[in-house]
Write a protein that holds these residues in place. Structure first.
Motif, PDB file in Angstrom:
ATOM      1  N   GLU A 142      44.138  22.587  17.472  1.00 26.05           N
ATOM      2  CA  GLU A 142      45.249  22.989  16.610  1.00 26.05           C
ATOM      3  C   GLU A 142      44.986  22.719  15.130  1.00 26.05           C
ATOM      4  O   GLU A 142      45.371  23.506  14.274  1.00 26.05           O
ATOM      5  CB  GLU A 142      46.537  22.267  17.022  1.00 26.05           C
ATOM      6  CG  GLU A 142      47.176  22.817  18.281  1.00 26.05           C
ATOM      7  CD  GLU A 142      47.855  24.156  18.040  1.00 26.05           C
ATOM      8  OE1 GLU A 142      47.967  24.574  16.872  1.00 26.05           O
ATOM      9  OE2 GLU A 142      48.261  24.791  19.030  1.00 26.05           O
ATOM     10  N   LYS A 143      44.340  21.611  14.823  1.00 23.32           N
ATOM     11  CA  LYS A 143      44.196  21.250  13.413  1.00 23.32           C
ATOM     12  C   LYS A 143      42.906  20.476  13.184  1.00 23.32           C
ATOM     13  O   LYS A 143      42.653  19.484  13.849  1.00 23.32           O
ATOM     14  CB  LYS A 143      45.399  20.408  12.962  1.00 23.32           C
ATOM     15  CG  LYS A 143      45.355  20.002  11.502  1.00 23.32           C
ATOM     16  CD  LYS A 143      46.549  19.115  11.144  1.00 23.32           C
ATOM     17  CE  LYS A 143      46.469  18.653   9.691  1.00 23.32           C
ATOM     18  NZ  LYS A 143      47.597  17.753   9.337  1.00 23.32           N
ATOM     19  N   VAL A 144      42.095  20.964  12.242  1.00 21.83           N
ATOM     20  CA  VAL A 144      40.901  20.233  11.809  1.00 21.83           C
ATOM     21  C   VAL A 144      40.878  20.243  10.286  1.00 21.83           C
ATOM     22  O   VAL A 144      41.538  21.061   9.639  1.00 21.83           O
ATOM     23  CB  VAL A 144      39.599  20.872  12.361  1.00 21.83           C
ATOM     24  CG1 VAL A 144      39.554  20.800  13.869  1.00 21.83           C
ATOM     25  CG2 VAL A 144      39.447  22.315  11.873  1.00 21.83           C
ATOM     26  N   GLU A 150      31.604  26.839  10.796  1.00 22.40           N
ATOM     27  CA  GLU A 150      31.163  28.129  10.249  1.00 22.40           C
ATOM     28  C   GLU A 150      29.644  28.119  10.007  1.00 22.40           C
ATOM     29  O   GLU A 150      28.956  29.105  10.281  1.00 22.40           O
ATOM     30  CB  GLU A 150      31.916  28.414   8.938  1.00 22.40           C
ATOM     31  CG  GLU A 150      33.382  28.739   9.114  1.00 22.40           C
ATOM     32  CD  GLU A 150      33.591  30.028   9.883  1.00 22.40           C
ATOM     33  OE1 GLU A 150      32.770  30.956   9.733  1.00 22.40           O
ATOM     34  OE2 GLU A 150      34.580  30.109  10.647  1.00 22.40           O
ATOM     35  N   ILE A 151      29.147  26.995   9.509  1.00 23.50           N
ATOM     36  CA  ILE A 151      27.708  26.900   9.229  1.00 23.50           C
ATOM     37  C   ILE A 151      26.885  26.940  10.514  1.00 23.50           C
ATOM     38  O   ILE A 151      25.779  27.502  10.553  1.00 23.50           O
ATOM     39  CB  ILE A 151      27.413  25.597   8.443  1.00 23.50           C
ATOM     40  CG1 ILE A 151      28.033  25.684   7.044  1.00 23.50           C
ATOM     41  CG2 ILE A 151      25.914  25.332   8.345  1.00 23.50           C
ATOM     42  CD1 ILE A 151      27.995  24.373   6.283  1.00 23.50           C
ATOM     43  N   ASN A 152      27.441  26.343  11.586  1.00 22.14           N
ATOM     44  CA  ASN A 152      26.706  26.241  12.852  1.00 22.14           C
ATOM     45  C   ASN A 152      27.131  27.286  13.881  1.00 22.14           C
ATOM     46  O   ASN A 152      27.119  27.024  15.084  1.00 22.14           O
ATOM     47  CB  ASN A 152      26.903  24.837  13.435  1.00 22.14           C
ATOM     48  CG  ASN A 152      26.203  23.777  12.619  1.00 22.14           C
ATOM     49  OD1 ASN A 152      25.003  23.536  12.776  1.00 22.14           O
ATOM     50  ND2 ASN A 152      26.955  23.132  11.722  1.00 22.14           N
ATOM     51  N   GLN A 153      27.496  28.467  13.422  1.00 18.94           N
ATOM     52  CA  GLN A 153      27.924  29.529  14.333  1.00 18.94           C
ATOM     53  C   GLN A 153      26.848  29.884  15.357  1.00 18.94           C
ATOM     54  O   GLN A 153      27.156  30.250  16.488  1.00 18.94           O
ATOM     55  CB  GLN A 153      28.302  30.769  13.522  1.00 18.94           C
ATOM     56  CG  GLN A 153      29.617  30.646  12.779  1.00 18.94           C
ATOM     57  CD  GLN A 153      30.732  31.417  13.455  1.00 18.94           C
ATOM     58  OE1 GLN A 153      30.550  32.542  13.885  1.00 18.94           O
ATOM     59  NE2 GLN A 153      31.892  30.791  13.565  1.00 18.94           N
ATOM     60  N   ALA A 208      35.900  22.474   9.648  1.00 20.63           N
ATOM     61  CA  ALA A 208      35.927  23.940   9.656  1.00 20.63           C
ATOM     62  C   ALA A 208      34.655  24.510   9.036  1.00 20.63           C
ATOM     63  O   ALA A 208      34.073  25.473   9.550  1.00 20.63           O
ATOM     64  CB  ALA A 208      37.163  24.435   8.911  1.00 20.63           C
ATOM     65  N   ALA A 209      34.206  23.898   7.938  1.00 20.48           N
ATOM     66  CA  ALA A 209      32.991  24.383   7.270  1.00 20.48           C
ATOM     67  C   ALA A 209      31.759  24.182   8.153  1.00 20.48           C
ATOM     68  O   ALA A 209      30.891  25.060   8.241  1.00 20.48           O
ATOM     69  CB  ALA A 209      32.820  23.650   5.941  1.00 20.48           C
TER      70      ALA A 209
END
Length: 606
Positions: free
Chosen positions: A146-148, A157-160, A153-154
């Motif tokens: 629910e919440k980070v 995204e970097i480790n997609q 979050a970054a």
């Protein structure tokens, strides 16, 4: 200033969407052939874009409810399900490391996301629909965490590459910056339940951008519920090009989200806080719940609507176990949902009915010896030794029950009920809040249906002084007094500022002679030494007019304390209703609450 920041954010958002849209056009037209050549390796998928719920402001532009950005972690289950067992364990370890949880917890969150989809599917009565739900939800992002924070979050995204199917989204969290202030008016949000999900799904059939998802929050009480459609806005959609490993290579917006509409209210948060402070003191010191309503008699605008005890919508779910068990019912909006006998405040209706029918005149007098004997029953005055010989003016100023027993007997209950209905008693006011109570205005038909008998003279006595089965809300009482303050014009109570209009009202047809007489009596209730409100309500800051009330509820139980009035007495700007549950005498308990609030409102500035 707050609105300017919001506009800047929305402008930046619009610019970014325009850039993305331009990029999309370039991709489709210029690079279309290139992407078709890569179709066997890459594919297109659509992802919903959340929107911002509208902000709620008070009459001075102070935010009462707004959105705060929160990062969520979501998962596209279809993509994770394609991983073999070893790859899945690696996936859980990668997510756990970045999100500061255990691999077991990562797997548990994954199973919970699946369970929510299955729960939604099973709630559908049709197998075809259930099958579609399973298919659609598995290929669209579902909430995993629910919440980070921004750092987590970054990192995701970097480790997609090591987290196929995992995406982050910027979710808005509802914040109530004034805390418990006006909580019963604003309301709160709660997850949509299966019944509501089906209802809204049918309502927005064919409008994918307006549809609800199982994890969505909707308005549960107050304005959040009443204006759900305005506040909610519409989702957007974005397209993503992903490869066989579900890595995102390109993305663009198909349709931008539409933010919800803001609400500008008539409510004044400063008046609201003044009313709540007085009620809070009473509750903390004596454990007495209560309610206050303040409205503009010239427009029907709600200036304040306070209830005690209260709750904090920011911590509603954390506080729920305690709130749900509280015997004082802190979730109840007493101003619109609770009903009470009006007591002696109702005598103003009996007076109007008598004067307008020609039965009562200023000189009409009765003798009060403290008791009226009717058959084998005694009806008592508020003064045991009686008021002696009393005319109409002093009958109201001193709140003589015996006078109004006689006045009611001569006027008749039908005429009194006719005027009570004209003032809106016994009917909901139509205010823009959900679950408003209508109250009760008993008549002969009601007596036969509920008590198995007709209407007796004793019932007329009770009605004439606001007792018996009569029940009203504090809002109805304030509206009634506002109509008297505004020369007999009954207005629609409302919270939305756009509904303000001095030209929209119902003229009750009360003669100037009756209104002038009544207003002088209401003035003397507070400002004459003979009045029931003189000792506790008369103010040196602002001239107050009104009527006290002590409403009996049952033997050996303290009565409810009422004061309903307006200020300034000679040119009313505010109508007020105060009730303190089981507070005792209206003049001594509810009256000082009204006085303190009105003095705070009208005290000299500077």
């Amino acid at each position: 200033m707050y609105r300017i920041r919001v506009r800047i954010i929305l402008a930046l958002f619009a610019i970014s969407l325009a850039v993305v849209a331009a990029k999309a056009t370039y991709m489709q037209i210029v690079l279309g052939a290139h992407y078709r050549a890569l179709a066997h390796m890459r594919r297109l998928r659509t992802v919903p874009i959340d929107t911002l719920r509208g902000t709620i402001y008070d009459r001075n532009g102070i935010p009462l409810a707004h959105e705060e950005p929160v990062f969520q972690v979501k998962v596209i289950l279809k993509e994770v399900e394609k991983l073999d067992e070893a790859a899945r364990k690696t996936w859980c370890r990668n997510l756990a490391k970045i999100s500061n949880i255990t691999p077991a917890r990562a797997e548990e969150l994954l199973q919970q996301a699946k369970a929510k989809i299955e729960e939604e599917a099973l709630s559908s009565p049709k197998e075809k629909e259930a099958k579609f739900i399973r298919w659609f939800r598995r290929k669209t992002p579902q909430v995993l965490i629910e919440k980070v924070n921004l750092k987590t979050a970054a990192l995701i995204e970097i480790n997609q590459d090591s987290l196929p199917g995992v995406v982050t989204s910027l979710k808005a969290r509802r914040i109530y910056p004034q805390g418990p202030a006006a909580a019963h008016i604003i309301g709160y949000l709660q997850a949509i339940n299966p019944e509501e999900f089906k209802q809204y799904k049918d309502s927005f059939a064919g409008s994918e951008h307006k549809r609800f998802f199982p994890q969505d929050l909707i308005g549960r009480q107050g304005l959040e519920r009443y204006y759900e459609a305005r506040l909610r806005g519409s989702r957007g959609l974005k397209a993503e090009i992903v490869d066989a490993q579900f890595h995102i290579h390109e993305e663009y917006a198909e349709r931008p989200p539409e933010p919800g509409q803001d609400l500008d209210l008539t409510l004044d948060i400063h008046m609201q806080r003044a009313a709540e402070a007085e009620l809070d003191d009473l509750f903390e010191e004596k454990g007495l719940p209560g309610s206050v309503v303040l409205l503009d008699p010239k427009t029907g605008a709600i200036l304040a609507m306070a209830t005690s005890p209260r709750y904090n919508p920011n911590s509603f779910f954390r506080d729920w176990p305690q709130l749900s068990q509280d015997q004082h019912h802190p979730l109840l909006n007493r101003a619109t949902q609770a009903t009470y006998p009006l007591g002696s405040v109702f005598k103003v209706v009996t007076l109007i009915a008598g004067m307008e029918s020609g039965i009562l005149r200023p000189e009409t007098s009765f003798s009060c010896q403290g008791t009226y004997h009717l058959g084998d029953r005694d009806f008592h005055c508020i003064v045991s030794q009686g008021h002696g010989h009393t005319d109409l003016h002093m009958g109201l100023v001193k709140s003589c029950n015996i006078y109004f027993f006689n006045a009611g007997k001569l006027t008749g209950h039908r005429e009194i009920l006719r005027w009570a209905r004209a003032f809106g008693l016994g009917s909901s006011t139509g205010i823009d809040l959900p679950s408003e109570s209508s109250g009760l205005l008993p008549d002969t038909a009601w007596m036969w249906k509920n008590q198995g008998r007709g209407w007796y003279l004793g019932d007329t006595f009770n009605l004439s002084i606001g007792q018996g089965a009569l029940l009203v809300t504090p809002l109805q009482a304030a509206r009634m007094m506002a109509a008297i303050a505004d020369e007999g014009r009954l207005r629609q109570p409302h919270l939305l500022a756009s509904e303000d209009s001095e030209g929209s009202f119902q003229d009750l047809g009360i003669s100037p002679r009756t209104l002038d007489f009544l207003k002088k009596a209401l003035d003397d209730v507070v400002n004459s030494p003979s009045g029931t409100g003189y000792r506790h309500i008369r103010s040196d800051v602002v001239a107050i007019a009104g009527k006290t009330g002590t409403a009996e509820v049952a033997k050996d139980i303290e009565p409810h304390a009422w004061f309903v009035g307006y200020a300034p007495a000679d040119d009313p700007e505010v109508a007020i209703a105060v009730i303190v549950e089981h507070g005792g005498l209206g003049g001594a308990v509810a009256g000082p609450v009204a006085k303190s609030i009105l003095e705070e409102i009208f005290k000299p500035k500077g």
